[in-house]
Structures are given as structure tokens and as C-alpha cells.
Write a protein that holds these residues in place. Structure first.
Motif, short mmCIF file in Angstrom:
data_model
loop_
_atom_site.label_atom_id
_atom_site.label_comp_id
_atom_site.label_asym_id
_atom_site.label_seq_id
_atom_site.Cartn_x
_atom_site.Cartn_y
_atom_site.Cartn_z
N ARG A 462 0.85 -1.19 0.00
CA ARG A 462 0.00 0.00 0.00
C ARG A 462 0.89 1.24 0.00
NH1 ARG A 462 -5.05 -1.64 0.47
NH2 ARG A 462 -5.54 -3.51 1.69
N ASP A 463 0.51 2.20 -0.84
CA ASP A 463 1.24 3.46 -0.97
C ASP A 463 2.68 3.25 -1.43
OD1 ASP A 463 -1.03 4.88 -0.03
OD2 ASP A 463 -0.44 4.44 2.04
N GLU A 464 2.95 2.06 -1.99
CA GLU A 464 4.28 1.74 -2.56
C GLU A 464 5.41 1.88 -1.53
OE1 GLU A 464 3.84 0.39 -5.21
OE2 GLU A 464 2.08 1.29 -6.14
N LYS A 465 5.13 1.64 -0.27
CA LYS A 465 6.16 1.72 0.75
C LYS A 465 7.11 0.54 0.62
CE LYS A 465 3.24 4.18 4.07
NZ LYS A 465 2.58 4.16 5.39
#
Length: 516
Positions: A462-465
Motif C-alpha cells: 500500500r502506498d508503494e512503501k
């Protein structure tokens, strides 16, 4: 006269409007072919659009039994165009807006010079071979060379309905294309009706008193049976094109649907709505997913977000060629103890199911094998590839292409697609479920075969973390041996029209050295 034992998308809006003319239909985006209508319409308006579009098609030269490819920007007007095409006896062929120009061109050739309904934005720069179509009609946007605007025929006389016969080709959809060029699946009104029979009984006890929200592919047959179930009772219908939780959340918070259906991967993205402002999922009593097995984590999160009494999660398992063949439901309590992993029981009175070994012999309950079904819901052929269609039949039994087993109660559990099975880990789906459960930060995890045949995990967060390496090592402890994890941006994943990962294409991208 249309058969009573047949389902016609060409008539469904008109028939529902006759019973519930003022029933509201809310869209998240205006119709491209009628933006002046805004986003709050009625069944009467939708039926009127279908009649007017049918008139324009006839005036443009479309005739009964003609094939009409619909490939345009993603919008609910795809459904209205499909209904209009079928209303005059022609056969709509629904091609996903996600297909590239070369794939569309190949499918147009397979359709043997159909008409093409599209829009200026989708066509411009697409590389679609217009010569492969008999004629190109623009439904919205700018007219381009070699095309003609459909609204040039506005005001043409409205023809009487002239739908196909119950056993005639009436709708062409395509497979997901996860293993190559999509196959064109020919559907009949009789087969579509058989798919609806039991669903109507269930809907009469569930959907009947609820407003319904749908966020699904407009080029999949399931969308049309879901719409039919939704509009039959005159309750509000909400149709969303954009699955972005940031858009869907406020929409649900405003209109408070009681039934929500979308594809499984979209439900994964909607987990964030469980704690969102306005509690957008709190009004939902029935969640419904089709096409694929659901991750248990997602089922638990969604059911936990509802404040309704005894919310349930319904799951339909099937494919384009057969429609739903098994169904089941679970509550939060049964989901927490693992009940969400089953895809349910074969549909009684409609589907016969068996699990067989490689020689086609039935295996005992609890043993893994190939899933096969017999039904009247099956499509009739792959257009231009009938031999390929017949290869899927085993003495009248249809091979679903999945590996699974049935328990002593007859419930079906899926393990893998046959083509995706990796012997060293048993079940990719079970490993993926475990990782999704252990790592809530994952938006997607896919196990694919590496060049050496080993299992390679591909994850999106999620959110490219960045993936936490220590958490990953803890989550994979005790699992079968996995290769080095590959993290990609979610947008880099090759997806189908129903948001499934195209695993063969993902393998190709990994081999080509794609990086996040």
C-alpha cells in the motif's frame, strides 16, 4: 415473441422500466454519449437511451445477426450500447477498454469484419486496424478519418424489438487473456437464463430490500446478470466506473448501499474504507464477489466494517464460459475460523461437479484433482476456435482449468490454476493467503514460477512503501522455499479487465528485467 426462458440484455432495461419507471440509477460519471443527463438517472431514461441507440444503429446500416464490436472508453454507456445492439437482433461483442490496439485488431479479424462502436478518445492513437471493421461508428468525442458519428442518425424511427432466438448467438465476451490472446466466448440467451435461475431465488431473499452498488467490468457477462438482479425490484442502483477508494468512499457514504459487488482484487483495495471518514461500508449487509477466490483477510475486514445485523459475504466461483458454478457465503464468525477460503457448493439443480485425476477418473473427497462441471449454463463455442473449445470437454464435462478438492460436505476448495501450479509449494493460493494475512501492508502478492521452476513471490505494498525485510522473513518462516521477493509498483502489474494478474505476462516482465 422473445422466449420467457431466456435472458436478453436488449430488453432488460425496457422491461424493468415498465415496472419501475422512476427507479433511480446513480452513476459516478456521466454517460459519455449523453453527458447532459448528469449522474442521477432513472430506469425510464436508460430504456429511452437504449431505444434511441437501437434506432440510430439501424439507420446506420446495422442489421439482424451482424456482429458489433464495442470497444470504447470505460463508461456505463457500454451496457446501453450492448443492449441496443442486441435489441435489433445483432450480436454485441464486448472488448475490454484495457486491450491494446494490436489485440483489438486481431479480435476484429476473428469477428470477421464486424461493425465497431468506439469513441474518439479511445480510438485516437490506438493503432487499431480500422480496415478490419465493416464500419466504425463514433459514440462520443471527435470523428476521425474513416469513421462516422452515431449521433448523425439521431431521431431515426425506433424499430420494434427483434432479439435473437433463445439458442442463437446473442452476446460475445472474451476470456481474461491471462495466457495469451483472449478467446471470444459465444453466449446464448438460454445459457444466460440458466445462470440467473438460482440467483433470482437467492436475490429475492437478499437483494430485494436493498439498494445495490456495482463496480465491475462492463465487458463481462456477470455484470449484466447482476444488473438484472438489481433493477428487478425497483430499488436504487449505483454504478461506479472508478474503483479508487478515494472516489468510492464518499460515494458509498452518501448513497449507503446495502449490497456491494465487485471483483476480489478491488475488494482488497477497499479494505482501507473500513476505517474511512463517513464509514462508507457500514450500511452494507451483503458483499458479493465473483470470478476468483477471496483472501480471507479481506473478507474479515469488510464484514467487520458493517454495522448491519448479520452481514454476509457471498462468493461466486465460475468463469466466462460457464458463469457461476459454485457459491457460498460466510459471516464474520465463520470467516475468522477459515470458512472464507471455500468457494462454496455447486449450484443445486443447475451444476453437476466432479474432481478427477489426470486420466479423468473421479478422486475421493479430500483428494486434489482437476475441477470439471456439467451444466446448461455453458457457452456454445469460442468464435473461430471451436476445436479449442471442444478440447476443454471430457465426455460432456467442462474442464474449469483449476485444481481443487471437495470436502465431505461437498464444498469446493481451490488450490491453483492448472497452468500456474508450482509443484514445490503445493498451493500458490494458500501461500498468498497466508502472506496477505500476516502482512496487512500488502496490496497484492502473486507467486509465479521462476526460470528454474521455483516459486518467486512478487509483492505490491500500500502506498508503494518499501517492504520491511524483517517482517517478510518472519511471515515466510515455515513456508515452503520461496525465491527472492520482488517488489513492484501496483501499476506495473499486468491486469485483466476483472483486475486479475496476468501471471504469464508477469513472468515475461520479470524475465525481461522489469524493476519497481
Amino acid at each position: 415473441m422473445p422466449s420467457k426462458n431466456a435472458f436478453y440484455i436488449g430488453l432488460m432495461f425496457e422491461r424493468a422500466a415498465a415496472q419501475h419507471p422512476s427507479a433511480p440509477v446513480v452513476l459516478d460519471a456521466p454517460l459519455q454519449l449523453a453527458p447532459q443527463d448528469g449522474t442521477e438517472l432513472t430506469l425510464r431514461q436508460l430504456a429511452g437511451h437504449v431505444r434511441e441507440l437501437a434506432a440510430r444503429l439501424v439507420a446506420a446500416g446495422v442489421r439482424r445477426a451482424d456482429r458489433v464490436a464495442i470497444h470504447k472508453s470505460n463508461n456505463f454507456d457500454i451496457a446501453l450500447l450492448a443492449a441496443a445492439v442486441q435489441r435489433i437482433g445483432a450480436v454485441p461483442a464486448l472488448l475490454s477498454p484495457l486491450l491494446d490496439g494490436d489485440t483489438v485488431s486481431q479480435l476484429l479479424h476473428r469477428l470477421e469484419r464486424p461493425w465497431l462502436l468506439t469513441d474518439g478518445d479511445r480510438l485516437d492513437g490506438s493503432g487499431i486496424e480500422l480496415a478490419a471493421a465493416r464500419g466504425v461508428l463514433i459514440t462520443a468525442g471527435s470523428e476521425l478519418p474513416g469513421t462516422e458519428r452515431l449521433d448523425a442518425y439521431a431521431g431515426a424511427p425506433v424499430p420494434a424489438p427483434d432479439v435473437p432466438g433463445p439458442h442463437d448467438p446473442a452476446l460475445i465476451t472474451h476470456t481474461s487473456g491471462t495466457t495469451g490472446l483472449p478467446k471470444l466466448v459465444v453466449q446464448t440467451p438460454d445459457a444466460l437464463y440458466q445462470r440467473l435461475r438460482l440467483q433470482k431465488v437467492v436475490a429475492a431473499r437478499t437483494w430485494r430490500q436493498e439498494s445495490v452498488a456495482l463496480c465491475m467490468s462492463f465487458v463481462h457477462a456477470r455484470f449484466y446478470t447482476a444488473v438484472q438482479l438489481a433493477i428487478a425490484y425497483g430499488n436504487p442502483l449505483l454504478v461506479a466506473v472508478d474503483p479508487d477508494p478515494a472516489k468510492v468512499g464518499p460515494l458509498f457514504a452518501r448513497y449507503r448501499p446495502g449490497v456491494v459487488e465487485t471483483q476480489p482484487n478491488t475488494f482488497v483495495d477497499w479494505e482501507v474504507l473500513a476505517g474511512a471518514v463517513g464509514r462508507p461500508l457500514s450500511s452494507v449487509r451483503y458483499f458479493s464477489a465473483t470470478f476468483d477466490a477471496m483472501h480471507p483477510r479481506t473478507v474479515q475486514v469488510l464484514l467487520g466494517a458493517s454495522v448491519r445485523r448479520s452481514p454476509r459475504f457471498f462468493q461466486l466461483y465460475g468463469q466466462t464460459e460457464t458463469g457461476p458454478v459454485a457459491a457460498g457465503s460466510c459471516t464474520l464468525r465463520t470467516a475468522l475460523r477459515g470458512g472464507a477460503r471455500s468457494v462454496g457448493w455447486p449450484l443445486p439443480g443447475i451444476i453437476r461437479m466432479r474432481v478427477v485425476d489426470e486420466q479423468g477418473r473421479r478422486v475421493r473427497r479430500g483428494r486434489t484433482g482437476r475441477v470439471e462441471v456439467r451444466s446448461r449454463t455453458r457457452a456454445v463455442t469460442y468464435l473461430g476456435e471451436d476445436a479449442r473449445f471442444r478440447e476443454q470437454l471430457n465426455d460432456g464435462w467442462w474442464r474449469m482449468g483449476d485444481l481443487g478438492h471437495r470436502d465431505l460436505l461437498g464444498r469446493l476448495y481451490l488450490l491453483d490454476r492448472e497452468v500456474d501450479h508450482i509443484e514445490s509449494i503445493g498451493s500458490s493460493l494458500e501461500v498468498e493467503d497466508h502472506l496477505m494475512e500476516q502482512l496487512p501492508e500488502l496490496r497484492e502478492v502473486v507467486i509465479v514460477a521462476g526460470a528454474d521452476g521455483g516459486a518467486v513471490p512478487v509483492v505490491c505494498t500500500r502506498d508503494e512503501k518499501p517492504l520491511d525485510e524483517a517482517r517478510w522473513l518472519a511471515a515466510t518462516a515455515g513456508l515452503p522455499a520461496l525465491g527472492k521477493v520482488r517488489q513492484l509498483p501496483f501499476d506495473a502489474l499486468p491486469l485483466t479487465a476483472t483486475s486479475k494478474v496476468r501471471r504469464s505476462e508477469l513472468i515475461r516482465l520479470l524475465e525481461a528485467g522489469v524493476h519497481g
